[in-house]
Design a protein around this motif. Structure first.
Motif, PDB file in Angstrom:
ATOM      1  N   GLY A  95       6.901  -6.139   5.264  1.00 40.07           N
ATOM      2  CA  GLY A  95       5.454  -6.240   5.808  1.00 40.07           C
ATOM      3  C   GLY A  95       5.189  -5.512   7.045  1.00 40.07           C
ATOM      4  O   GLY A  95       6.214  -4.493   7.086  1.00 40.07           O
TER       5      GLY A  95
ATOM      6  N   SER B  58       6.012  -5.440  -4.090  1.00 43.51           N
ATOM      7  CA  SER B  58       5.410  -4.646  -3.324  1.00 43.51           C
ATOM      8  C   SER B  58       5.630  -4.920  -1.798  1.00 43.51           C
ATOM      9  O   SER B  58       5.590  -5.984  -1.615  1.00 43.51           O
ATOM     10  CB  SER B  58       4.224  -3.989  -3.775  1.00 43.51           C
ATOM     11  OG  SER B  58       3.019  -5.297  -3.582  1.00 43.51           O
TER      12      SER B  58
ATOM     13  N   ALA C 255       4.095  -5.507   2.109  1.00 42.81           N
ATOM     14  CA  ALA C 255       2.886  -5.789   2.688  1.00 42.81           C
ATOM     15  C   ALA C 255       2.201  -6.828   1.806  1.00 42.81           C
ATOM     16  O   ALA C 255       1.052  -6.942   1.611  1.00 42.81           O
ATOM     17  CB  ALA C 255       1.735  -5.042   2.939  1.00 42.81           C
ATOM     18  N   ALA C 256       3.076  -7.556   0.806  1.00 43.05           N
ATOM     19  CA  ALA C 256       2.643  -8.574  -0.034  1.00 43.05           C
ATOM     20  C   ALA C 256       2.527 -10.101   0.431  1.00 43.05           C
ATOM     21  O   ALA C 256       2.155 -10.917  -0.342  1.00 43.05           O
ATOM     22  CB  ALA C 256       3.571  -8.451  -1.385  1.00 43.05           C
TER      23      ALA C 256
ATOM     24  N   THR D  45       1.247 -10.209   5.839  1.00 42.53           N
ATOM     25  CA  THR D  45       0.661  -8.908   6.143  1.00 42.53           C
ATOM     26  C   THR D  45      -0.641  -8.833   5.251  1.00 42.53           C
ATOM     27  O   THR D  45      -1.793  -8.536   6.043  1.00 42.53           O
ATOM     28  CB  THR D  45       1.373  -7.853   6.000  1.00 42.53           C
ATOM     29  OG1 THR D  45       2.684  -7.985   6.853  1.00 42.53           O
ATOM     30  CG2 THR D  45       0.693  -6.527   6.284  1.00 42.53           C
ATOM     31  N   ALA D  46      -0.597  -9.060   4.044  1.00 42.63           N
ATOM     32  CA  ALA D  46      -1.744  -8.679   2.986  1.00 42.63           C
ATOM     33  C   ALA D  46      -2.667 -10.155   3.129  1.00 42.63           C
ATOM     34  O   ALA D  46      -4.046  -9.574   3.064  1.00 42.63           O
ATOM     35  CB  ALA D  46      -1.002  -8.759   1.643  1.00 42.63           C
TER      36      ALA D  46
ATOM     37  N   ASP E  23      -6.232  -2.368   9.515  1.00 40.55           N
ATOM     38  CA  ASP E  23      -5.944  -2.622   7.994  1.00 40.55           C
ATOM     39  C   ASP E  23      -4.563  -2.810   8.056  1.00 40.55           C
ATOM     40  O   ASP E  23      -3.887  -1.625   8.075  1.00 40.55           O
ATOM     41  CB  ASP E  23      -6.704  -1.107   7.274  1.00 40.55           C
ATOM     42  CG  ASP E  23      -6.009  -1.295   5.910  1.00 40.55           C
ATOM     43  OD1 ASP E  23      -5.495  -2.196   5.353  1.00 40.55           O
ATOM     44  OD2 ASP E  23      -6.371  -0.283   5.162  1.00 40.55           O
TER      45      ASP E  23
ATOM     46  N   HIS F 120      -2.464  -3.523   5.822  1.00 43.17           N
ATOM     47  CA  HIS F 120      -1.929  -2.866   4.396  1.00 43.17           C
ATOM     48  C   HIS F 120      -1.770  -1.382   4.463  1.00 43.17           C
ATOM     49  O   HIS F 120      -0.719  -0.606   4.474  1.00 43.17           O
ATOM     50  CB  HIS F 120      -2.740  -2.908   3.273  1.00 43.17           C
ATOM     51  CG  HIS F 120      -2.232  -2.823   2.057  1.00 43.17           C
ATOM     52  ND1 HIS F 120      -2.403  -1.361   1.493  1.00 43.17           N
ATOM     53  CD2 HIS F 120      -1.575  -3.312   0.905  1.00 43.17           C
ATOM     54  CE1 HIS F 120      -1.943  -1.393   0.203  1.00 43.17           C
ATOM     55  NE2 HIS F 120      -1.530  -2.423   0.259  1.00 43.17           N
TER      56      HIS F 120
ATOM     57  N   THR G  77       1.126  -0.688   7.170  1.00 40.99           N
ATOM     58  CA  THR G  77       2.302  -0.765   6.792  1.00 40.99           C
ATOM     59  C   THR G  77       2.794   0.384   5.801  1.00 40.99           C
ATOM     60  O   THR G  77       4.036   0.742   6.094  1.00 40.99           O
ATOM     61  CB  THR G  77       2.310  -2.224   5.656  1.00 40.99           C
ATOM     62  OG1 THR G  77       1.993  -3.276   6.618  1.00 40.99           O
ATOM     63  CG2 THR G  77       3.699  -2.324   5.236  1.00 40.99           C
ATOM     64  N   PHE G  78       1.989   0.873   4.886  1.00 41.26           N
ATOM     65  CA  PHE G  78       2.390   1.984   3.879  1.00 41.26           C
ATOM     66  C   PHE G  78       2.672   3.419   4.867  1.00 41.26           C
ATOM     67  O   PHE G  78       3.015   4.133   4.510  1.00 41.26           O
ATOM     68  CB  PHE G  78       1.405   2.053   2.740  1.00 41.26           C
ATOM     69  CG  PHE G  78       1.400   1.185   1.738  1.00 41.26           C
ATOM     70  CD1 PHE G  78       2.245   1.514   0.546  1.00 41.26           C
ATOM     71  CD2 PHE G  78       1.127  -0.370   1.626  1.00 41.26           C
ATOM     72  CE1 PHE G  78       2.432   0.619  -0.512  1.00 41.26           C
ATOM     73  CE2 PHE G  78       1.513  -1.416   0.869  1.00 41.26           C
ATOM     74  CZ  PHE G  78       2.089  -0.635  -0.418  1.00 41.26           C
TER      75      PHE G  78
END
Length: 373
Positions: free
Chosen positions: A13, A38, A40-41, A44-45, A142, A144, A147-148
């Motif tokens: 996350g 995946s 941030a699931a 976090t999401a 954001d 997501h 995180t990415f």
């Protein structure tokens, strides 16, 4: 899979991603384990994605300030300085004066407002409201995207991400942690527990007691209103209800303190108590419709004092906690990544986290209480 990294971060996350990036930046070989398909699931999401520096303790204010500054400089963060408006009863307002003074002393541009002044930002019924505070640099991000971005940065520095890789056992032997997964066993001298609502269970695999439990939270969404009202996060401290604009919709919620444990799905029975409080404070909401398909639920990771557990675990060499944020993980993740890397390398912390260490649970809980938004 690198079976012998220098550090394993459990959880992909926003907090785990931040920790992985900062550890990899220091030259450590990092592996990130995520049980979901995946990153941030989890929480976090499903976050409401608010960020604020309006806290009552120095540590929380600094963690938020430094995180918000980092998000503001990160294009993927989608930082929107829409503000936070807090509404207080007379008793709460008197008690909050010390927090306002502390925030200002640390450079937070917070303003005290009368109920009349605050109604020009978000309309509300002022009954029972004695004072309000507003900070224009609070807002939303954001999670997501953040995180990415962090995970991509970590990967460029050699970190490995392993999704769909749950832990099945954790043991300590020969100065390393052995993390058993269906895809193999990793050995590392350092383990960072950033598993969110699952952090207590991750610790239990190693025979450790980290007091983090899941708490389900509902987020209700209105149908499109035909225009962007531009209301900031507005939180009524007298009832616990909040709302803010989300495009042409509004999102709103209210914590059900009894809703803890592994319960999944929307609790539509909580809609009526939430709307009752919301309509009492924001009567104009009667004109809005509810969109059940746009509403969602997620987990908070809650500790006994609603403050995170950060730093090394006493009696467990090489174990570092970064969990238990109780709804503030997105707000603090960026700064926590730096602090955890400093903790791992034995460096002075950029933010003093002594008040948030595990050891506090054996001590008096003075000075830890803060706004639970």
């Amino acid at each position: 899979m690198n079976l012998r990294p220098d550090a394993v971060v459990v959880g992909a996350g926003i907090v785990g991603a931040a920790c992985a990036l900062r550890l990899a930046e220091r030259g450590l070989r990092v592996s990130v384990l995520e049980q979901a398909e995946s990153p941030a699931a989890g929480s976090t999401a499903r976050s409401v994605a608010g960020v604020r520096a309006q806290f009552a303790t120095r540590t929380n204010i600094l963690l938020s300030q430094r995180s918000i500054a980092e998000y503001a400089a990160l294009p993927e963060a989608g930082y929107c300085a829409s503000g936070y408006l807090l509404l207080f009863s007379a008793v709460q307002w008197t008690a909050h004066q010390a927090a306002l003074a502390l925030q200002r002393s640390l450079g937070v541009p917070v303003r005290a407002l009368s109920p009349l002044e605050a109604q020009r930002i978000t309309p509300f019924d002022p009954e029972g409201i004695a004072g309000c505070s507003f900070c224009p640099t609070d807002g939303s991000v954001d999670p997501h995207g953040i995180t990415f971005a962090y995970l991509r940065g970590a990967a460029r520095r050699g970190a490995e991400l392993h999704t769909a890789t749950p832990l099945t056992a954790v043991t300590r032997s020969g100065g390393v942690w052995r993390l058993h997964t269906p895809r193999g066993t990793l050995e590392a001298p350092l383990l960072v527990n950033a598993a969110g609502a699952w952090s207590g269970e991750v610790a239990a695999l190693a025979g450790l007691d980290v007091p983090v439990i899941p708490a389900r939270r509902m987020v209700f969404a209105t149908g499109p209103l035909g225009r962007h009202l531009g209301y900031p996060m507005t939180f009524d401290l007298t009832s616990g209800v909040y709302l803010r604009s989300e495009g042409e919709r509004l999102i709103l919620g209210r914590a059900d303190v009894a809703d803890s444990g592994w319960r999944e799905g929307m609790n539509w029975d909580w809609l009526e108590p939430t709307l009752e409080a919301a309509l009492a404070r924001f009567p104009w909401l009667e004109q809005a419709t509810l969109d059940r398909r746009a509403s969602w639920w997620g987990y908070y990771e809650v500790t006994p004092d609603h403050a995170p557990i950060l730093g090394r675990m006493p009696g467990a060499d090489g174990w570092i906690n970064a969990c238990g944020f109780s709804g503030h993980g997105v707000m603090h993740a960026a700064a926590v990544g730096h602090v955890i890397a400093q903790e791992a390398l034995g460096e002075p912390a950029s933010v003093n986290i002594d008040a948030l260490r595990y050891e506090r649970f054996g001590q008096a809980q003075a000075g830890l209480h803060d706004l639970q938004l």
